[in-house]
Enzyme design. Structure first.
Site, PDB file in Angstrom:
ATOM      1  N   ARG A  21     -33.981   7.781  60.506  1.00  0.00           N
ATOM      2  CA  ARG A  21     -33.912   6.611  60.389  1.00  0.00           C
ATOM      3  C   ARG A  21     -33.043   7.430  61.825  1.00  0.00           C
ATOM      4  O   ARG A  21     -31.584   7.972  61.043  1.00  0.00           O
ATOM      5  CB  ARG A  21     -33.440   6.040  59.732  1.00  0.00           C
ATOM      6  CG  ARG A  21     -33.829   5.398  58.448  1.00  0.00           C
ATOM      7  CD  ARG A  21     -33.710   4.612  57.277  1.00  0.00           C
ATOM      8  NE  ARG A  21     -35.290   4.618  56.634  1.00  0.00           N
ATOM      9  CZ  ARG A  21     -35.056   3.075  56.128  1.00  0.00           C
ATOM     10  NH1 ARG A  21     -34.351   2.509  56.351  1.00  0.00           N
ATOM     11  NH2 ARG A  21     -35.968   3.085  55.833  1.00  0.00           N
ATOM     12  N   SER A 136     -42.272  -9.132  38.066  1.00  0.00           N
ATOM     13  CA  SER A 136     -42.129  -8.660  38.993  1.00  0.00           C
ATOM     14  C   SER A 136     -43.212  -8.905  40.271  1.00  0.00           C
ATOM     15  O   SER A 136     -43.902  -8.031  40.436  1.00  0.00           O
ATOM     16  CB  SER A 136     -40.853  -7.512  39.079  1.00  0.00           C
ATOM     17  OG  SER A 136     -40.647  -6.872  40.213  1.00  0.00           O
ATOM     18  N   SER A 188     -38.921 -10.632  53.274  1.00  0.00           N
ATOM     19  CA  SER A 188     -38.027 -10.575  54.903  1.00  0.00           C
ATOM     20  C   SER A 188     -38.880  -9.658  55.921  1.00  0.00           C
ATOM     21  O   SER A 188     -38.362  -9.774  56.969  1.00  0.00           O
ATOM     22  CB  SER A 188     -36.935  -9.685  54.690  1.00  0.00           C
ATOM     23  OG  SER A 188     -36.998  -8.360  54.042  1.00  0.00           O
ATOM     24  N   HIS A 216     -33.045 -14.200  52.124  1.00  0.00           N
ATOM     25  CA  HIS A 216     -33.054 -14.775  53.680  1.00  0.00           C
ATOM     26  C   HIS A 216     -32.802 -16.628  53.613  1.00  0.00           C
ATOM     27  O   HIS A 216     -33.670 -16.530  54.875  1.00  0.00           O
ATOM     28  CB  HIS A 216     -34.538 -14.044  53.436  1.00  0.00           C
ATOM     29  CG  HIS A 216     -34.106 -12.750  54.251  1.00  0.00           C
ATOM     30  ND1 HIS A 216     -33.924 -12.089  54.808  1.00  0.00           N
ATOM     31  CD2 HIS A 216     -34.284 -11.558  52.844  1.00  0.00           C
ATOM     32  CE1 HIS A 216     -33.469 -10.608  54.989  1.00  0.00           C
ATOM     33  NE2 HIS A 216     -33.444  -9.879  53.694  1.00  0.00           N
ATOM     34  N   THR A 244     -27.142 -14.209  49.186  1.00  0.00           N
ATOM     35  CA  THR A 244     -25.733 -12.908  49.279  1.00  0.00           C
ATOM     36  C   THR A 244     -25.352 -13.808  50.884  1.00  0.00           C
ATOM     37  O   THR A 244     -25.268 -14.894  50.960  1.00  0.00           O
ATOM     38  CB  THR A 244     -26.326 -12.113  50.677  1.00  0.00           C
ATOM     39  OG1 THR A 244     -25.664 -11.492  51.214  1.00  0.00           O
ATOM     40  CG2 THR A 244     -27.634 -12.384  51.444  1.00  0.00           C
ATOM     41  N   LYS A 247     -25.650 -12.294  55.164  1.00  0.00           N
ATOM     42  CA  LYS A 247     -26.679 -12.183  56.395  1.00  0.00           C
ATOM     43  C   LYS A 247     -26.259 -14.035  57.103  1.00  0.00           C
ATOM     44  O   LYS A 247     -25.551 -13.981  57.355  1.00  0.00           O
ATOM     45  CB  LYS A 247     -28.452 -12.361  55.353  1.00  0.00           C
ATOM     46  CG  LYS A 247     -28.443 -11.171  55.280  1.00  0.00           C
ATOM     47  CD  LYS A 247     -29.566 -10.968  54.348  1.00  0.00           C
ATOM     48  CE  LYS A 247     -29.407  -9.496  54.436  1.00  0.00           C
ATOM     49  NZ  LYS A 247     -30.676  -8.803  53.284  1.00  0.00           N
ATOM     50  N   THR A 276     -15.989  -2.955  38.941  1.00  0.00           N
ATOM     51  CA  THR A 276     -15.324  -2.857  40.396  1.00  0.00           C
ATOM     52  C   THR A 276     -14.615  -3.493  41.240  1.00  0.00           C
ATOM     53  O   THR A 276     -14.715  -4.646  40.585  1.00  0.00           O
ATOM     54  CB  THR A 276     -17.288  -3.341  41.497  1.00  0.00           C
ATOM     55  OG1 THR A 276     -16.960  -2.311  42.578  1.00  0.00           O
ATOM     56  CG2 THR A 276     -17.734  -4.516  41.457  1.00  0.00           C
ATOM     57  N   THR A 277     -13.657  -2.943  42.127  1.00  0.00           N
ATOM     58  CA  THR A 277     -12.703  -4.384  42.869  1.00  0.00           C
ATOM     59  C   THR A 277     -13.764  -5.507  43.609  1.00  0.00           C
ATOM     60  O   THR A 277     -14.482  -5.643  44.171  1.00  0.00           O
ATOM     61  CB  THR A 277     -12.162  -3.743  43.548  1.00  0.00           C
ATOM     62  OG1 THR A 277     -11.915  -2.184  43.943  1.00  0.00           O
ATOM     63  CG2 THR A 277     -10.809  -4.307  44.635  1.00  0.00           C
ATOM     64  N   THR A 362     -40.065   1.268  54.324  1.00  0.00           N
ATOM     65  CA  THR A 362     -39.297  -0.392  54.657  1.00  0.00           C
ATOM     66  C   THR A 362     -40.628  -1.037  54.459  1.00  0.00           C
ATOM     67  O   THR A 362     -41.053  -2.382  53.766  1.00  0.00           O
ATOM     68  CB  THR A 362     -39.229  -0.402  55.384  1.00  0.00           C
ATOM     69  OG1 THR A 362     -37.928   0.771  55.249  1.00  0.00           O
ATOM     70  CG2 THR A 362     -38.222  -2.052  55.229  1.00  0.00           C
TER      71      THR A 362
HETATM   72  C1  LIG Z   1     -30.242  -7.861  52.331  1.00  0.00           C
HETATM   73  C2  LIG Z   1     -30.848  -7.761  50.784  1.00  0.00           C
HETATM   74  C3  LIG Z   1     -30.619  -8.526  49.989  1.00  0.00           C
HETATM   75  C4  LIG Z   1     -29.050  -7.208  49.516  1.00  0.00           C
HETATM   76  O1  LIG Z   1     -29.074  -8.250  49.855  1.00  0.00           O
HETATM   77  P1  LIG Z   1     -26.384  -7.224  50.555  1.00  0.00           P
HETATM   78  O2  LIG Z   1     -26.093  -8.927  50.673  1.00  0.00           O
HETATM   79  O3  LIG Z   1     -27.452  -6.968  52.007  1.00  0.00           O
HETATM   80  O4  LIG Z   1     -26.313  -6.677  49.729  1.00  0.00           O
HETATM   81  C5  LIG Z   1     -31.331  -8.535  48.575  1.00  0.00           C
HETATM   82  N1  LIG Z   1     -32.385  -9.170  48.471  1.00  0.00           N
HETATM   83  C6  LIG Z   1     -32.602  -8.918  49.262  1.00  0.00           C
HETATM   84  C7  LIG Z   1     -34.306 -10.128  49.941  1.00  0.00           C
HETATM   85  C8  LIG Z   1     -32.888  -8.813  51.163  1.00  0.00           C
HETATM   86  O5  LIG Z   1     -33.133  -8.457  51.793  1.00  0.00           O
END
Ligand SMILES: *Cc1c(COP(=O)(O)O)cnc(C)c1O
Length: 404
Positions: A21, A136, A188, A216, A244, A247, A276-277, A362
């Site tokens: 990469r 899963s 994604s 997503h 998340t 994104k 974790t913080t 990927t």
């Molecule tokens: C990007 C992604 C995550 C992780 O989210 P981040 O906030 O970037 O760590 C989880 N699940 C899927 C399907 C993703 O594409």
């Protein structure tokens, strides 16, 4: 021991396979996105970003920026501790309320990223619930796979987006085992969307809990940006919705939402939450501003949809093959890792178009692609420039055209 030699051997293997990469070094410039400054020698100084997950440009929205700046001014930079030991600010609590409301759930819980939220929640559910089985989807994201692996519980993989296969696999399990069905809404890489109602019905029939990754989709789908589960009126039938802040919301961090008891359980037992913080209060404030804005405003979502439709129809008109899917993700199939990398390099060097080549692991070998994510800030001229460039390259590289 020559450790560096051991490292190089494996890196060289990756390079030989064409899977090493290389990062494009970019500086996003406020007010200019999706244009960005490129710091690479063999690229123009300014490029257009075509593969960002900042799908709506919220990472440069004035409300989001101002919330972050104001909170840094009033509170400083870091949270200063884990949530338990001095790290909980009013901004975290307010953001969790905002998220619970977004998905119509009792509670929400923040993590440092979406990756960590999947990893921590799934590993805790799978390891703490006696005799748990996690079912899963075959194409789940690496963060879910790692969480399931770490749970060390019984795991069953069901065929991608196939509720009938899920039904068969659930039926084969002991009736009294706690079952967790883990899947995503928008996948994604192919941009396909799951048959959510059918999956939920199958899970309900077998008394299984549903674990949905809407990473997503949040901000993008549903009248308030609550994701595909909101759009389809299914959020209240999903046990846990994960998302998340990194994104479409344009910030950083991850979360889960669900019942009070579920969130309290993860809060109390998940190592990846406890040790974790906490995210900086300023990041929490900015994410909350972004979510609040997208609950009220459809402008960004509508403009994104228009630009996605425009790019698709122009690609069709030129016979450039792309995966037809119902989402905002447009994968243009190259089906060869070397050509994929080469096309991306030429697009960057000669046209100032930045799209990262997507190669194995990927995606499966032979399905290499360029993955375009048009947003509300791509102009019609940006899209025309992209399609013209692809048309020229298609001819030069003698790539197959879509059969009309
Ligand atoms: C990007 C992604 C995550 C992780 O989210 P981040 O906030 O970037 O760590 C989880 N699940 C899927 C399907 C993703 O594409």
């Amino acid at each position: 021991m020559d450790f560096d030699k051991m490292f190089s051997t494996q890196l060289n293997q990756l390079k030989d396979e064409g899977n090493y990469r290389i990062f494009a070094e970019l500086e996003r410039q406020f007010g200019a996105f999706p244009k960005a400054r490129s710091l690479d020698d063999d690229a123009p100084d300014e490029v257009t970003v075509w593969c960002s997950n900042d799908y709506l440009g919220m990472g440069q929205h004035p409300k989001v920026r101002d919330a972050m700046i104001e909170t840094v001014r009033s509170c400083g930079t870091g949270a200063g501790g884990t949530r338990n030991i001095s790290g909980t600010a009013s901004h975290h609590v307010a953001l969790e309320r905002e998220l619970a409301d977004l998905h119509g759930k009792e509670s929400a819980l923040l993590f440092t990223s979406g990756y960590v939220s999947n990893w921590a929640a799934l590993s805790t559910l799978g390891s703490r619930l006696p005799d748990a089985v996690i079912l899963s989807d075959a194409l789940n994201h690496a963060s879910m796979i790692e969480g399931i692996r770490h749970a060390r519980c019984h795991k069953v993989i069901w065929k991608h987006n196939d509720p009938e296969d899920l039904d068969r696999k659930l039926a084969a399990l002991p009736a009294n085992a706690p079952k967790i069905v883990a899947f995503e809404s928008v996948y994604s890489m192919d941009g396909d969307i799951c048959p959510m109602e059918e999956i939920v019905e199958v899970a309900e029939k077998h008394g299984a809990m549903t674990y949905l990754d809407e990473v997503h989709a949040v901000g993008l789908y549903g009248a308030r940006g609550g994701g595909v589960s909101e759009e389809r009126g299914l959020a209240d039938r999903i046990t846990l919705i994960e998302g998340t802040l990194g994104k479409a919301f344009g910030c950083m961090g991850g979360y889960i939402t669900g019942s009070d008891a579920l969130c309290d359980f993860i809060r109390s037992f998940a190592s990846g939450f406890i040790f974790t913080t906490a995210i900086p209060p300023a990041v929490a404030a900015a994410a909350a501003a972004s979510i609040r804005h997208l609950k009220e405003s459809n402008v960004e979502r509508e403009a994104q949809r228009a630009q996605v439709a425009r790019l698709r129809s122009l690609l069709d008109a030129r016979g450039i093959p792309h995966l037809h899917n119902p989402s905002h993700i447009i994968p243009v199939m190259i089906k060869d890792p070397v050509k994929c990398r080469m096309l991306a390099d030429i697009l960057m060097r000669d046209y100032g178009i930045y799209v990262q080549p997507i190669n194995y692991p990927t995606v499966p070998k032979g399905t290499e692609r360029l993955r375009f994510t048009p947003g509300p800030l791509h102009t019609d001229a940006d899209i025309d420039h992209l399609v013209n460039a692809l048309t020229v390259l298609w001819k030069q590289c003698a790539l197959a055209h879509a059969v009309a």
